[in-house]
Design an enzyme around this catalytic site. Structure first.
Site, short mmCIF file in Angstrom:
data_model
loop_
_atom_site.label_atom_id
_atom_site.label_comp_id
_atom_site.label_asym_id
_atom_site.label_seq_id
_atom_site.Cartn_x
_atom_site.Cartn_y
_atom_site.Cartn_z
N TYR A 135 -5.02 7.54 -6.76
CA TYR A 135 -3.97 6.73 -6.14
C TYR A 135 -4.34 6.41 -4.69
O TYR A 135 -4.23 5.25 -4.25
CB TYR A 135 -2.64 7.47 -6.19
CG TYR A 135 -1.47 6.69 -5.63
CD1 TYR A 135 -1.05 5.51 -6.24
CD2 TYR A 135 -0.78 7.14 -4.51
CE1 TYR A 135 0.02 4.79 -5.73
CE2 TYR A 135 0.30 6.43 -4.00
CZ TYR A 135 0.70 5.25 -4.62
OH TYR A 135 1.76 4.55 -4.12
N SER A 164 0.86 -1.17 0.00
CA SER A 164 0.00 0.00 0.00
C SER A 164 0.91 1.23 0.00
O SER A 164 1.97 1.22 -0.60
CB SER A 164 -0.94 -0.03 1.21
OG SER A 164 -1.79 1.09 1.21
N LYS A 220 -4.81 2.70 -2.92
CA LYS A 220 -3.94 2.27 -1.83
C LYS A 220 -4.75 1.97 -0.56
O LYS A 220 -4.39 1.08 0.21
CB LYS A 220 -2.87 3.32 -1.56
CG LYS A 220 -1.87 3.49 -2.70
CD LYS A 220 -0.95 2.28 -2.87
CE LYS A 220 -1.27 1.37 -4.00
NZ LYS A 220 -0.34 0.24 -4.14
#
Length: 320
Positions: A183, A156, A187
């Protein structure tokens, strides 16, 4: 006495004296950066590494040093995997299942960051589709190969703090697109996937965790301009200053991959199961703004993790 590792620890330090002879480990994204380093240190300790890569020719070139340093029966073989294509993901999973050899560990290392707006082959937003959904299908399809007592490590990022997942609009169909929001969603999804995977499989002794490797100069940042990178570091340093912490420094690649192998091999399973790790330790809940350390509570919420699992199944058209 348990050794204590931290932000500056390297992969070789974390695995010093550890034998992985007889272990078989899947590492996605083994053709660059952290994936190559992860494969190298595992093979050097005797593990048989299966490196999943999008470009087999590039993967062969990138893993020359992995093969050179392999020892004690260790080695690497490559399989083709394009996480942005579910057809490729399913073909890869089918081949691994047909082969039938089990895995002790899966390290879901591959990913993309801060891409321009785009779609995967299957029409998913690129970062969510690649970083989360591709791994979601691959890992769930090969889970019978994961030995009892095995582990899943999802890479992550502190970037999860940019955004929670949006289960109502995962593909930005109705939301203005922003590279780091996308993003952050992907994650966060990597953490939530580990939380629910851990809940579903810990009765077999299989534990799952998510890790933040730190800031490292790798191909992951290829979509970012120098100006965007400078602005990001300035914002991180502002948050660090507010928190009374030292300014940001890049990690080396061996330091960046250290938390992956620490969580996969060295840490106690009950310590890391369903958690988020950074700098070779389990991170604390942190509610502050910015990209300082710690994990946002929404990324560890078990009901949220179940909801993401259900939404992911709906999106890929499979039940696991």
């Amino acid at each position: 006495m348990t050794r204590i590792f931290g932000a500056e620890s390297t992969t070789d330090e974390v695995l010093d004296g550890v034998s992985l002879s007889g272990k078989r480990i899947l590492v996605t994204g083994a053709s660059a950066g952290l994936g190559v380093e992860t494969a190298r240190v595992l093979a050097a300790r005797g593990a048989q590494v299966v490196g999943a890569v999008r470009d087999l020719a590039k993967g062969q070139r990138a893993t020359t040093e992995v093969r050179a340093q392999a020892a004690h029966g260790g080695g690497i073989e490559l399989v083709e995997l394009d996480l942005a294509s579910l057809a490729s993901v399913r073909t890869c999973a089918d081949a691994l299942n047909a082969d039938g050899r089990p895995f002790d560990l899966i390290i879901a290392n591959a990913g993309v960051m801060a891409c321009p707006q785009g779609k995967t082959v299957d029409g998913f937003e690129t970062q969510f589709g690649t970083n989360h959904l591709g791994h979601f299908v691959l890992i769930n399809r090969i889970v019978p190969l994961l030995k009892p007592g095995g582990r899943l490590v999802n890479l992550s990022s502190a970037g999860h703090r940019y955004a929670d997942v949006d289960l109502n609009d995962p593909n930005f169909d109705h939301t203005p697109y922003a590279e780091f929001t996308a993003y952050g969603r992907s994650k966060t999804a990597n953490i939530l996937f580990a939380v629910e995977f851990d809940r579903r499989h810990n009765d077999r002794g299989i534990r799952a965790t998510a890790v933040h490797p730190g800031g490292i100069k790798t191909e992951l940042a290829r979509h970012m301009t120098d100006e965007a990178t400078d602005a990001l570091i300035e914002s991180i340093n502002a948050a660090q200053l507010d928190a009374g912490l030292p300014p940001f420094t890049y990690k080396t690649v061996p330091q960046g991959a250290a938390t992956s192998v620490w969580a996969a091999i060295v840490a106690a399973p009950e310590e890391i199961g369903g958690r988020y790790c950074e700098d070779c330790h389990v991170a604390e809940i942190s509610l502050g703004e910015g990209l300082r350390g710690g994990v946002q509570p929404y990324a560890l919420d078990p009901e949220h993790a179940k909801a993401l699992w259900a939404k992911s199944e709906e999106m890929v058209g499979e039940r696991f």
